[in-house]
Scaffold this motif. Structure first.
Motif, mmCIF file in Angstrom:
data_model
loop_
_atom_site.group_PDB
_atom_site.id
_atom_site.type_symbol
_atom_site.label_atom_id
_atom_site.label_comp_id
_atom_site.label_asym_id
_atom_site.label_seq_id
_atom_site.Cartn_x
_atom_site.Cartn_y
_atom_site.Cartn_z
ATOM 1 N N TRP A 271 0.708 -1.187 0.047
ATOM 2 C CA TRP A 271 0.038 -0.066 0.002
ATOM 3 C C TRP A 271 1.080 1.162 -0.055
ATOM 4 C CZ3 TRP A 271 -4.829 -0.133 -1.345
ATOM 5 C CH2 TRP A 271 -5.728 -1.501 -0.927
ATOM 6 N N LEU A 272 0.540 2.243 -0.825
ATOM 7 C CA LEU A 272 1.253 3.561 -0.954
ATOM 8 C C LEU A 272 0.113 4.617 -0.940
ATOM 9 C CD1 LEU A 272 3.707 2.915 -3.861
ATOM 10 C CD2 LEU A 272 4.190 2.807 -1.578
ATOM 11 N N TYR A 273 0.598 5.563 0.022
ATOM 12 C CA TYR A 273 -0.373 6.848 -0.022
ATOM 13 C C TYR A 273 -0.061 7.794 -1.184
ATOM 14 C CZ TYR A 273 -1.644 11.447 1.774
ATOM 15 O OH TYR A 273 -2.390 12.984 1.580
ATOM 16 N N THR A 274 -1.308 8.238 -1.789
ATOM 17 C CA THR A 274 -1.381 8.821 -2.732
ATOM 18 C C THR A 274 -1.563 10.372 -2.745
ATOM 19 O OG1 THR A 274 -2.054 7.102 -4.255
ATOM 20 C CG2 THR A 274 -2.315 9.317 -5.295
ATOM 21 N N ARG A 275 -2.706 10.636 -2.283
ATOM 22 C CA ARG A 275 -3.318 12.094 -2.103
ATOM 23 C C ARG A 275 -4.479 12.265 -0.748
ATOM 24 N NH1 ARG A 275 -7.960 13.459 -3.853
ATOM 25 N NH2 ARG A 275 -7.242 15.660 -3.943
ATOM 26 N N GLY A 276 -4.527 13.155 -0.324
ATOM 27 C CA GLY A 276 -5.842 13.414 0.659
ATOM 28 C C GLY A 276 -6.377 14.554 0.795
ATOM 29 N N ASP A 277 -7.556 14.411 0.881
ATOM 30 C CA ASP A 277 -8.457 15.781 1.262
ATOM 31 C C ASP A 277 -8.764 16.058 2.593
ATOM 32 O OD1 ASP A 277 -8.604 16.270 -1.455
ATOM 33 O OD2 ASP A 277 -10.556 15.074 -1.648
ATOM 34 N N VAL A 278 -8.168 17.396 3.373
ATOM 35 C CA VAL A 278 -8.295 17.392 4.663
ATOM 36 C C VAL A 278 -9.055 18.715 4.887
ATOM 37 C CG1 VAL A 278 -6.922 17.927 6.567
ATOM 38 C CG2 VAL A 278 -6.101 16.603 4.744
ATOM 39 N N ARG A 279 -9.920 18.793 6.165
ATOM 40 C CA ARG A 279 -10.649 20.007 6.667
ATOM 41 C C ARG A 279 -10.376 19.890 7.877
ATOM 42 N NH1 ARG A 279 -14.791 16.001 5.789
ATOM 43 N NH2 ARG A 279 -16.081 15.984 7.757
ATOM 44 N N TYR A 280 -10.762 21.046 8.689
ATOM 45 C CA TYR A 280 -10.437 21.226 10.049
ATOM 46 C C TYR A 280 -11.582 21.359 10.925
ATOM 47 C CZ TYR A 280 -5.521 21.190 8.668
ATOM 48 O OH TYR A 280 -4.304 20.781 7.801
ATOM 49 N N GLU A 281 -11.925 20.829 12.052
ATOM 50 C CA GLU A 281 -13.119 21.072 12.655
ATOM 51 C C GLU A 281 -12.638 21.186 14.362
ATOM 52 O OE1 GLU A 281 -15.669 17.662 11.991
ATOM 53 O OE2 GLU A 281 -16.077 17.998 9.995
ATOM 54 N N ALA A 282 -13.787 21.789 14.945
ATOM 55 C CA ALA A 282 -13.527 21.768 16.249
ATOM 56 C C ALA A 282 -13.519 20.278 17.070
ATOM 57 C CB ALA A 282 -14.637 22.503 16.836
ATOM 58 N N PRO A 283 -12.841 20.265 18.147
ATOM 59 C CA PRO A 283 -12.707 18.758 18.715
ATOM 60 C C PRO A 283 -13.985 18.350 19.222
ATOM 61 C CG PRO A 283 -11.961 20.331 20.028
ATOM 62 C CD PRO A 283 -11.970 21.162 18.749
ATOM 63 N N ARG A 284 -14.361 17.150 19.355
ATOM 64 C CA ARG A 284 -15.550 16.537 19.790
ATOM 65 C C ARG A 284 -15.628 16.510 21.103
ATOM 66 N NH1 ARG A 284 -16.043 11.248 15.862
ATOM 67 N NH2 ARG A 284 -16.726 12.003 14.148
#
Length: 285
Positions: A271-284
């Motif tokens: 397995w190889l990491y290709t890309r990622g979509d990230v967003r930031y939220e307040a902690p639960r």
């Protein structure tokens, strides 16, 4: 005392009477030609070579190498010194002392320049000075028996350690690589992060040194708290994993969650990491 070590008398160079006259002119004779102007050793078989001390000796300033000529030069110097007043003699001796001191200081500076650079390499305490060396420790990996930092309720040895040591992830599920990469950030393992990034992906960098440096800086700036794998899609095209990471930026009190959907590629069973979509939220809560 005070006689330069490179002042040498030899019967083949001057007679006794010449040496006696030269002794009266020690302040002048001590200002011999500098070592850098002496003839090389292979040409020192002429006048100026002392067979007793086996070192080439430069003749006094103004000398021609002939004994009679040297005696004439010494006589003139002796007459000149006798004509000096005590104040002039003292001034001459002070100047000579300053010149010799400056020469010695220059030699010390040359020695300092020739010294090698210091190294940060340290000797292990168990070696007791016998050359046993230890490299700097960059990672923060725990003991194999300690709980794994990915939160899988397994020991590090039974979870992410085999992948960190082999540098690959051959698990059937891509979520295993997510856990291994998270603990690689947590334990400061940039080599594993670089090895498990797809060369054809968006995140791959060709400058390995700069890439490794940036990863280490990122690991040092972030305090990782928790990983939650929310959804795995191994059969999707491309395979993907959605997860949440809780972290705090060091030096602040701001707790934040990064929610990411990462995409992966499976090449040669790895397995190889290709890309990622990230967003930031307040902690639960």
């Amino acid at each position: 005392p005070g006689l330069p070590t490179d002042l040498c008398f030899h019967p083949t160079v001057m007679s006794r009477s010449s040496a006696a006259v030269l002794l009266l002119a020690l302040p002048a004779a001590s200002g011999l030609v500098p070592t850098s102007l002496r003839p090389p050793a292979q040409t020192a078989s002429r006048a100026g070579w002392c067979g007793l001390c086996q070192a080439p000796q430069a003749p006094p300033r103004g000398s021609t190498g002939d004994a009679e000529s040297d005696a004439e030069v010494a006589r003139r110097r002796a007459e000149y010194l006798e004509s000096l007043t005590p104040e002039e003699r003292q001034k001459r001796q002070v100047g000579l002392a300053k010149r010799l001191s400056a020469e010695r200081s220059g030699q010390r500076r040359d020695v300092i320049k020739r010294k090698g650079k210091r190294t940060e390499r340290k000797t292990a305490a168990a070696g007791r000075g016998f050359g046993v060396q230890r490299s700097l420790k960059y990672d923060r990996r725990p003991k194999p028996s300690a709980p794994c930092g990915c939160g899988s309720d397994q020991s590090y040895a039974d979870c992410c350690l085999p992948q960190h040591e082999s540098g690959v992830c051959t698990d059937p599920e891509p979520a295993a690589l997510v856990r291994a990469r998270y603990t690689a950030y947590l334990y400061r393992l940039p080599d594993f992060l670089m090895a498990t990034t797809d060369p054809e992906g968006d995140e791959y960098q060709h400058d390995a040194a700069a890439w490794k440096k940036s990863l280490l800086q990122f690991c040092d700036q972030i305090d990782f708290r928790r990983l939650e794998v929310e959804r795995a899609e191994p059969d999707a095209d491309p395979p993907a994993v959605s997860f949440r990471v809780s972290f705090v930026q060091k030096g602040t009190i701001n707790l934040c969650d990064a929610v990411e959907r990462s995409e992966f590629a499976r090449r040669d069973g790895k397995w190889l990491y290709t890309r990622g979509d990230v967003r930031y939220e307040a902690p639960r809560e």
